[in-house]
Design a protein around this motif. Structure first.
Motif, PDB file in Angstrom:
ATOM      1  N   PHE A 208      -5.584   6.292  -1.372  1.00 17.50           N
ATOM      2  CA  PHE A 208      -6.182   5.600  -0.204  1.00 17.50           C
ATOM      3  C   PHE A 208      -4.858   5.262   0.549  1.00 17.50           C
ATOM      4  CE2 PHE A 208      -9.311   4.484  -3.626  1.00 17.50           C
ATOM      5  CZ  PHE A 208      -9.970   5.547  -3.652  1.00 17.50           C
ATOM      6  N   ASP A 209      -5.411   4.599   2.019  1.00 13.52           N
ATOM      7  CA  ASP A 209      -4.290   3.910   2.772  1.00 13.52           C
ATOM      8  C   ASP A 209      -2.949   4.750   2.805  1.00 13.52           C
ATOM      9  OD1 ASP A 209      -6.230   1.954   2.521  1.00 13.52           O
ATOM     10  OD2 ASP A 209      -5.360   1.000   0.656  1.00 13.52           O
TER      11      ASP A 209
ATOM     12  N   GLN B 133     -12.564   6.194  -0.050  1.00 14.56           N
ATOM     13  CA  GLN B 133     -11.877   4.813   0.680  1.00 14.56           C
ATOM     14  C   GLN B 133     -13.155   4.100   1.203  1.00 14.56           C
ATOM     15  OE1 GLN B 133      -8.196   5.440   2.784  1.00 14.56           O
ATOM     16  NE2 GLN B 133      -8.702   3.634   3.860  1.00 14.56           N
TER      17      GLN B 133
ATOM     18  N   ARG C 174     -14.782   2.423  -1.796  1.00 11.33           N
ATOM     19  CA  ARG C 174     -13.799   1.357  -2.096  1.00 11.33           C
ATOM     20  C   ARG C 174     -14.265  -0.037  -1.281  1.00 11.33           C
ATOM     21  NH1 ARG C 174      -7.514   1.003  -0.889  1.00 11.33           N
ATOM     22  NH2 ARG C 174      -8.667   0.751   1.301  1.00 11.33           N
ATOM     23  N   ASP C 175     -13.900   0.534   0.252  1.00 10.98           N
ATOM     24  CA  ASP C 175     -14.026  -0.790   1.023  1.00 10.98           C
ATOM     25  C   ASP C 175     -15.345  -1.439   0.879  1.00 10.98           C
ATOM     26  OD1 ASP C 175     -11.315  -0.176   1.776  1.00 10.98           O
ATOM     27  OD2 ASP C 175     -12.299   0.688   3.708  1.00 10.98           O
TER      28      ASP C 175
END
Ligand SMILES: Cc1ncc(COP(=O)(O)O)c(C=O)c1O
Length: 391
Positions: free
Chosen positions: A211-212, A297, A300-301
């Motif tokens: 991610f990110d 992602q 996850r968020d």
């Protein structure tokens, strides 16, 4: 004469306990809890690869494949590493197809470690690494990763090495912390392995779940890392087929020759039709992997938001599909008591943090939640978790 069962228990397994993760899943199912414990998706696998598996069975790819993997599947693995990492692998001498990363890991360790050898393990760690080491008679030396960022201390890592160190077991992206080791850290580990003549057994099963903007760097791609890496991977997580039991090990030809010996006698081979479907999986377009990372992602968020809004402080993961949350504010005796309450009174399953530590007390304030679930499943868990406050 009555059977004295204890006499027949091998010394290798006396200290083994039932996997806490699988136990939590069982209790969660028995109580109808939303199961965020064991790491498998509750959504469908890609249709292309399911069709390929059905087709392979219909086409009668139903007998043993070559022990170390069917030729088409080994060739597909070669294409995959060339495509993603520009690494050339010899499918005849450097690859062993196994029954999942689980078998890849234990076959590699049994083949390459001896009684009394030391293996370095980053802690918290995926729960199989300790029993795997026990089965080999190897001794784990732990290096701490500290929350919330799960960094490790280079000096502590260096001190963990000795003349008895035979291997480092590395898992990045990491289960349970979501830590993704960066290029510099990977290079440090490779360099220490060169200095102490050790190998890196690297479990890369979450490589595409990052991610990110993070990127997984296999030690194999770094200077000095090609020969020393024993790379373990599988179809399980990348293609959402944990039940297929198809994985592989990439290693130097001499190491591979030893790994194949163990693999041959332990399993004979991985499921032939599912290896055939694996050819389709490994040739999926790049867009598949981009979407996999982006979708995870979002999940996850969502789960971080749900947990935080219910008083569970999270270490936000950079990869893999788990969140470690801090439960110290809830006043439970320990992580197990918290998880049992969560299943029975709240209706959500999670894994006690202590299952990822060599000393249970180090994980007693942590619980691991898995977000490899449909959005609806995570939202249902969210509704139920709001009950936590009422206790
Ligand atoms: C780090 C890690 N390695 C290996 C496995 C098991 O992999 P496989 O299904 O390929 O045996 C898991 C499953 O959760 C895992 O988290």
């Amino acid at each position: 004469m009555p059977l004295t069962a204890a006499r027949f228990q091998s010394n290798r397994v006396v200290d083994f306990k039932e996997s806490v993760i699988r136990e939590m899943t069982r209790i969660a199912l028995a109580h109808g809890a939303v199961n965020l414990s064991q790491g498998y998706p509750d959504f469908p696998a890609p249709v292309e690869i399911k069709d390929a598996a059905s087709q392979a069975i219909a086409d009668d790819v139903n007998q043993y494949s070559i022990t170390w993997g069917s030729k088409p599947f080994r060739n597909a693995i070669v294409d995959y590493y060339r495509h993603f990492y520009k690494v050339e692998i010899d499918p005849e001498r450097e690859l062993t197809v196994c029954c999942g990363a689980t078998e890849g890991m234990i076959s590699a360790m049994l083949a390459l470690l001896n009684e009394g050898d030391e293996v370095i393990v980053f802690e918290p760690f995926y729960e199989n690494y300790w029993p795997d080491s026990q089965l080999c008679g190897a001794v784990c030396k732990y290096v701490t990763m500290l929350p919330p960022t799960w960094q490790f201390d280079y000096e502590e890592l260096r001190r963990a090495f000795s003349s008895r160190t035979r291997a480092v077991i590395l898992n990045s992206p990491n289960n349970p912390t979501g830590r993704v080791f960066n290029r510099e850290e990977m290079q440090l580990i490779v360099d220490l392995c060169e200095e102490f003549d050790a190998i890196i057994i690297t479990d890369e099963i979450y490589e595409h779940i990052v991610f990110d903007g993070e990127k997984h760097v296999p030690p194999m791609t770094l200077p000095g890392g090609r020969q020393r890496s024993v790379l373990v991977n599988s179809l399980s997580k990348t293609y959402s087929v944990t039940g297929w039991r198809v994985g592989w090990v990439v290693a130097d030809p001499e190491l591979t020759a030893s790994i194949r010996k163990v693999h041959d006698f332990v399993t004979v081979g991985a499921p032939a039709p599912l290896q055939q479907a694996g050819v389709t999986a490994l040739h999926l377009p790049d867009s598949y992997y981009a979407e996999l990372g982006a979708t995870y992602q979002q999940k996850r968020d969502l789960l971080v938001r749900i947990l935080e809004s219910n008083g569970l402080r999270c270490s936000v993961p950079k990869g893999a599909y788990y969140i470690m949350a801090d439960i110290s504010g809830f006043g439970f005796k320990d992580d197990l008591a918290f998880c049992l309450h969560l299943i029975k009174e709240v209706g959500v399953g999670a894994v006690p943090g202590s299952s990822f530590f060599s000393r249970a007390e180090d994980g007693r304030n942590m619980v691991r939640f898995c977000f490899a679930k449909k959005i609806e499943t995570l939202e249902l868990a969210g509704e139920r978790l709001s009950k936590l406050f009422r206790n």
